[in-house]
Design an enzyme around this catalytic site. Structure first.
Site, PDB file in Angstrom:
ATOM      1  CB  THR A 148      55.984  50.740  52.537  1.00 23.59           C
ATOM      2  OG1 THR A 148      55.207  51.223  51.449  1.00 23.59           O
ATOM      3  CG2 THR A 148      56.595  52.128  53.374  1.00 23.59           C
ATOM      4  CG  ASN A 149      55.419  44.677  49.779  1.00 24.20           C
ATOM      5  OD1 ASN A 149      54.585  44.465  50.556  1.00 24.20           O
ATOM      6  ND2 ASN A 149      56.209  43.454  49.032  1.00 24.20           N
TER       7      ASN A 149
ATOM      8  CB  ALA B  11      50.715  44.075  57.928  1.00 17.95           C
TER       9      ALA B  11
ATOM     10  CB  ALA C 236      51.604  50.626  56.059  1.00 21.49           C
TER      11      ALA C 236
ATOM     12  CB  VAL D 210      61.033  48.413  45.176  1.00 16.99           C
ATOM     13  CG1 VAL D 210      62.447  48.844  45.910  1.00 16.99           C
ATOM     14  CG2 VAL D 210      61.288  49.132  43.623  1.00 16.99           C
TER      15      VAL D 210
ATOM     16  CB  VAL E  93      35.433  45.414  57.622  1.00 12.52           C
ATOM     17  CG1 VAL E  93      35.080  45.907  59.155  1.00 12.52           C
ATOM     18  CG2 VAL E  93      35.678  43.968  57.683  1.00 12.52           C
TER      19      VAL E  93
ATOM     20  CD  GLU F 111      41.732  41.983  50.971  1.00  8.02           C
ATOM     21  OE1 GLU F 111      42.333  42.191  51.953  1.00  8.02           O
ATOM     22  OE2 GLU F 111      40.876  42.596  50.039  1.00  8.02           O
ATOM     23  CB  ALA F 112      37.390  44.709  50.617  1.00  6.25           C
TER      24      ALA F 112
ATOM     25  CG  HIS G 229      56.294  54.100  49.454  1.00  7.20           C
ATOM     26  ND1 HIS G 229      57.541  54.008  48.807  1.00  7.20           N
ATOM     27  CD2 HIS G 229      55.822  52.857  48.860  1.00  7.20           C
ATOM     28  CE1 HIS G 229      57.921  53.328  48.231  1.00  7.20           C
ATOM     29  NE2 HIS G 229      57.069  52.498  47.851  1.00  7.20           N
TER      30      HIS G 229
HETATM   31  C1  LIG Z   1      50.710  50.046  43.008  1.00 11.41           C
HETATM   32  C2  LIG Z   1      51.537  50.071  44.044  1.00 11.41           C
HETATM   33  C3  LIG Z   1      52.875  49.643  43.983  1.00 11.41           C
HETATM   34  C4  LIG Z   1      53.654  49.568  44.942  1.00 11.41           C
HETATM   35  N1  LIG Z   1      55.033  49.329  44.897  1.00 11.41           N
HETATM   36  C5  LIG Z   1      55.829  48.942  45.961  1.00 11.41           C
HETATM   37  C6  LIG Z   1      57.229  48.281  45.878  1.00 11.41           C
HETATM   38  O1  LIG Z   1      57.640  48.172  44.614  1.00 11.41           O
HETATM   39  N2  LIG Z   1      57.969  48.094  46.838  1.00 11.41           N
HETATM   40  C7  LIG Z   1      57.466  48.377  48.060  1.00 11.41           C
HETATM   41  O2  LIG Z   1      58.125  47.918  49.090  1.00 11.41           O
HETATM   42  N3  LIG Z   1      56.205  48.737  48.236  1.00 11.41           N
HETATM   43  C8  LIG Z   1      55.331  48.972  47.195  1.00 11.41           C
HETATM   44  N4  LIG Z   1      54.095  49.409  47.444  1.00 11.41           N
HETATM   45  C9  LIG Z   1      53.707  49.612  48.736  1.00 11.41           C
HETATM   46  C10 LIG Z   1      53.163  48.379  49.557  1.00 11.41           C
HETATM   47  O3  LIG Z   1      52.762  47.361  48.821  1.00 11.41           O
HETATM   48  C11 LIG Z   1      52.577  48.668  50.742  1.00 11.41           C
HETATM   49  O4  LIG Z   1      53.068  49.764  51.455  1.00 11.41           O
HETATM   50  C12 LIG Z   1      52.150  47.499  51.731  1.00 11.41           C
HETATM   51  O5  LIG Z   1      51.514  46.752  51.001  1.00 11.41           O
HETATM   52  C13 LIG Z   1      51.289  48.121  52.984  1.00 11.41           C
HETATM   53  O6  LIG Z   1      50.959  46.974  53.627  1.00 11.41           O
HETATM   54  P1  LIG Z   1      49.435  47.159  54.434  1.00 11.41           P
HETATM   55  O7  LIG Z   1      49.401  45.499  54.809  1.00 11.41           O
HETATM   56  O8  LIG Z   1      49.360  48.051  55.203  1.00 11.41           O
HETATM   57  O9  LIG Z   1      48.319  47.005  53.224  1.00 11.41           O
HETATM   58  P2  LIG Z   1      47.820  46.401  52.189  1.00 11.41           P
HETATM   59  O10 LIG Z   1      48.666  45.619  51.624  1.00 11.41           O
HETATM   60  O11 LIG Z   1      47.408  47.495  50.977  1.00 11.41           O
HETATM   61  O12 LIG Z   1      46.669  45.533  52.564  1.00 11.41           O
HETATM   62  C14 LIG Z   1      45.544  46.125  52.989  1.00 11.41           C
HETATM   63  C15 LIG Z   1      44.161  45.052  52.612  1.00 11.41           C
HETATM   64  O13 LIG Z   1      43.124  45.335  53.658  1.00 11.41           O
HETATM   65  C16 LIG Z   1      42.115  45.415  52.552  1.00 11.41           C
HETATM   66  N5  LIG Z   1      40.915  46.288  52.997  1.00 11.41           N
HETATM   67  C17 LIG Z   1      41.002  47.798  53.240  1.00 11.41           C
HETATM   68  N6  LIG Z   1      39.809  48.131  53.713  1.00 11.41           N
HETATM   69  C18 LIG Z   1      39.099  47.002  54.024  1.00 11.41           C
HETATM   70  C19 LIG Z   1      37.761  46.864  54.373  1.00 11.41           C
HETATM   71  N7  LIG Z   1      36.978  47.774  54.933  1.00 11.41           N
HETATM   72  N8  LIG Z   1      37.161  45.643  54.532  1.00 11.41           N
HETATM   73  C20 LIG Z   1      37.987  44.495  54.255  1.00 11.41           C
HETATM   74  N9  LIG Z   1      39.311  44.518  53.405  1.00 11.41           N
HETATM   75  C21 LIG Z   1      39.719  45.947  53.620  1.00 11.41           C
HETATM   76  C22 LIG Z   1      42.518  45.755  51.273  1.00 11.41           C
HETATM   77  O14 LIG Z   1      41.648  45.145  49.995  1.00 11.41           O
HETATM   78  C23 LIG Z   1      43.878  45.035  51.339  1.00 11.41           C
HETATM   79  O15 LIG Z   1      43.819  43.726  50.674  1.00 11.41           O
HETATM   80  C24 LIG Z   1      53.359  49.552  46.156  1.00 11.41           C
HETATM   81  C25 LIG Z   1      51.903  49.783  46.455  1.00 11.41           C
HETATM   82  C26 LIG Z   1      51.063  50.163  45.454  1.00 11.41           C
HETATM   83  C27 LIG Z   1      49.543  50.428  45.740  1.00 11.41           C
END
Ligand SMILES: Cc1cc2nc3c(=O)[nH]c(=O)nc-3n(C[C@H](O)[C@H](O)[C@H](O)COP(=O)(O)OP(=O)(O)OC[C@H]3O[C@@H](n4cnc5c(N)ncnc54)[C@H](O)[C@@H]3O)c2cc1C
Length: 517
Positions: free
Chosen positions: A499-500, A18, A488, A96, A223, A38-39, A454
């Site tokens: 959830t990607n 996101a 998410a 996926v 952060v 980003e961490a 997810h």
């Molecule tokens: C191994 C794995 C396989 C997956 N496979 C799939 C798939 O095939 N298809 C699918 O649809 N979904 C998949 N998912 C789920 C999908 O990737 C996530 O639902 C989606 O990326 C969530 O988005 P987000 O932006 O909420 O969080 P994220 O994409 O996880 O991003 C959060 C970011 O914030 C950063 N962050 C966190 N805390 C801090 C902090 N304190 N300071 C600075 N930075 C911080 C993290 O390092 C990260 O880069 C998978 C997830 C994983 C872990």
């Protein structure tokens, strides 16, 4: 970091699925100065991108991972991967690429979030994508994330067998699983342009904006907390070893994911008052929903060891999916069945290794898309290096047991159909007697239930009248000015999809809503 004394308009915390689209879209306005914090590390040059982030067929679960663990059920901890790199979990995942269905978003809207109805979110699913197979009113073209479906001729024999077995079972054939009303079996959509390279948000969105002066990417910056004065956010505090640094902005938007965002809120004094006080902090906003309502898609399945010659090492984890509705359920497509080419037990489910008598298993994976059980995230320390306590609480609702029991029965039938069964040697942990006994099935489920990675819902979206809501439909944290969340974690209920894509859509939609503010 040369950031001191340079206030931003927006700080986006977390460069994941996101966060990247959110920062890229907000910085399309050249007058807006955006910091993306980003961490994890950043690899701006494609030539420097490590192999684990490129190889779409193998999930990256250690080199760029937070190394969390979680309680699946009482007495059983599991690995709980989350990406730690620019691109976030979208950079490490299984590729996926499925969308939520219209009913999912109409439920969000009915819960007091009319800005997130299906009609409102569809344009943002479209704008992110470059669908290489389908066009028309439901698909996007020319967007940053390419979507392709595995052609049948690229599929392993066991995937082709799954299609054959499911259609023989009477499930409808689905050419396009991202058609909003599709149900049945067909090729899996995947975020790849060519057959083997994963396209994360970092790879899809960032190359085109490398020269953008008003977008500053700050990798390696953990952060600690949001800075708040008189009920208004004005920046964030970063930690680097013993050093702390503050950066300021007109507005702070957390996009640190379902684990990271509630943890930052709690460290900032925002959450259930009792939990915040237990951490020794002053309460900035008493919001009982922070960390509560954790909801993840649990999975189990029917797995076998492969016969010699039937191993699919190096192939995608899955290339086909069956989306269907559980017996007696009123919720369309609430069960997904994946034909898994192979799990590497040195990376995942290590406790099955000895039982399987080998490092590889394949089979039919069952994923409950609408589990009733809710978990919880809590902190035991304000130190951002300390891992949160993640309690997934799977199977704590009796309805989830029933759904999975039916799911495993169907997976057993599919896996025992000759075109699939003949490729396996022996089943792992399950036989006919497991299915015949209530206690056997419960024990099997408790031993095998795991995460699909997810998690959602720890910073739930909803109106201020909803005591469980943490942010409103614009992502604004209730009771704090200039602080938003967009990732998410804000999903008020789960989508019937991985959830990607939905997280990327949240980044896009939030940018459109916040860009006007
Ligand atoms: C191994 C794995 C396989 C997956 N496979 C799939 C798939 O095939 N298809 C699918 O649809 N979904 C998949 N998912 C789920 C999908 O990737 C996530 O639902 C989606 O990326 C969530 O988005 P987000 O932006 O909420 O969080 P994220 O994409 O996880 O991003 C959060 C970011 O914030 C950063 N962050 C966190 N805390 C801090 C902090 N304190 N300071 C600075 N930075 C911080 C993290 O390092 C990260 O880069 C998978 C997830 C994983 C872990």
């Amino acid at each position: 970091m040369s950031i001191s004394g340079s206030p931003f308009d927006d700080i986006v915390v977390g460069a994941g699925a996101a966060g990247v689209p959110l920062a890229v879209r907000l910085s399309e306005d050249p007058a807006r100065r955006v910091a993306l914090v980003e961490a994890g590390p950043h690899y701006p040059a494609p030539a420097d991108m490590p192999q684990d982030l490129l190889t779409a067929n193998i999930m990256s679960m250690s080199a760029h991972d937070w190394q969390f663990s979680a309680r699946a059920v009482t007495g059983r901890a599991i690995r709980f991967p989350r990406g730690k790199v620019v691109g976030g979990s979208s950079a490490v995942g299984g590729t996926v690429a499925l969308r939520g269905i219209p009913d999912d978003f109409d439920e969000w809207a009915a819960g007091g979030n009319p800005q997130w109805s299906w009609e409102k979110v569809l344009p943002y699913y479209r704008v992110m994508e470059d669908d290489l197979d389908f066009g028309g009113e439901f698909h996007g073209s020319g967007g940053p994330i390419p979507i392709r479906r595995f052609p049948v001729e690229e599929m392993t024999p066991v995937q082709q067998a799954f299609l054959e077995v499911c259609t023989a079972h009477g499930f409808p054939w689905v050419e396009d699983h991202n058609h909003p009303y599709a149900t049945g079996v067909g090729p899996m959509p995947s975020n790849r342009r060519d057959p083997t390279v994963r396209i994360s948000t970092a790879m899809g969105y960032l190359p085109a904006v490398r020269g953008r002066q008003n977008l500053t990417i700050l990798p390696g910056a953990l952060v600690q907390r949001v800075l708040i004065r008189d009920g208004r956010a004005y920046g964030v505090e970063l930690v680097d070893g013993a050093r702390t640094e503050q950066i300021t902005a007109r507005r702070v938007i957390l996009a640190a994911g379902t684990i990271g965002s509630p943890a930052i809120l709690l460290r900032s004094g925002i959450g259930p008052a009792e939990d915040v006080r237990r951490l020794g902090l002053d309460v900035r906003a008493d919001l009982p929903g922070v960390g509560e309502g954790l909801n993840d898609h649990p999975r189990t399945g029917v797995f076998m060891t492969p016969r010699p010659g039937a191993e699919n090492f190096g192939e995608p984890v899955g290339q086909t999916v069956l989306r269907t509705t559980a017996p007696g359920s009123a919720e369309t497509n609430d069960m997904h069945y994946y034909m898994v080419n192979g799990f590497d037990l040195t990376q995942q489910f290590p406790d099955l290794r000895q039982i399987a008598g080998g490092d590889r298993i394949f089979g039919v994976m069952v994923v409950d898309q609408r589990p009733h059980a809710r978990g919880r995230l809590t902190l035991t320390s304000t130190d951002p290096h300390e891992h949160p306590r993640i309690d997934l609480n799977y199977l704590s609702d009796e309805r989830d047991y029933r759904t999975f029991t039916d799911g495993v029965r169907l997976a057993w039938e599919l896996a025992n159909a000759d075109p699939i069964r003949k490729r396996g040697d022996h089943f792992v942990l399950i036989d006919e007697s497991t299915l015949d006994s209530e206690e056997g099935m419960r024990a099997y489920l408790r031993a095998t239930v795991d995460s699909t990675y997810h998690p959602v819902g720890t910073v739930r979206m909803g109106p201020a009248t909803d005591p469980a809501a943490v942010v409103d439909q614009y992502g604004a944290v209730h009771g704090i000015q200039a602080l938003h969340v967009a990732d998410a974690s804000i999903m008020p209920s789960h989508v019937r999809a991985n959830t990607n894509l939905t997280s990327i859509m949240i980044g896009e939609r939030a940018a459109a809503l916040l860009g006007q503010r």
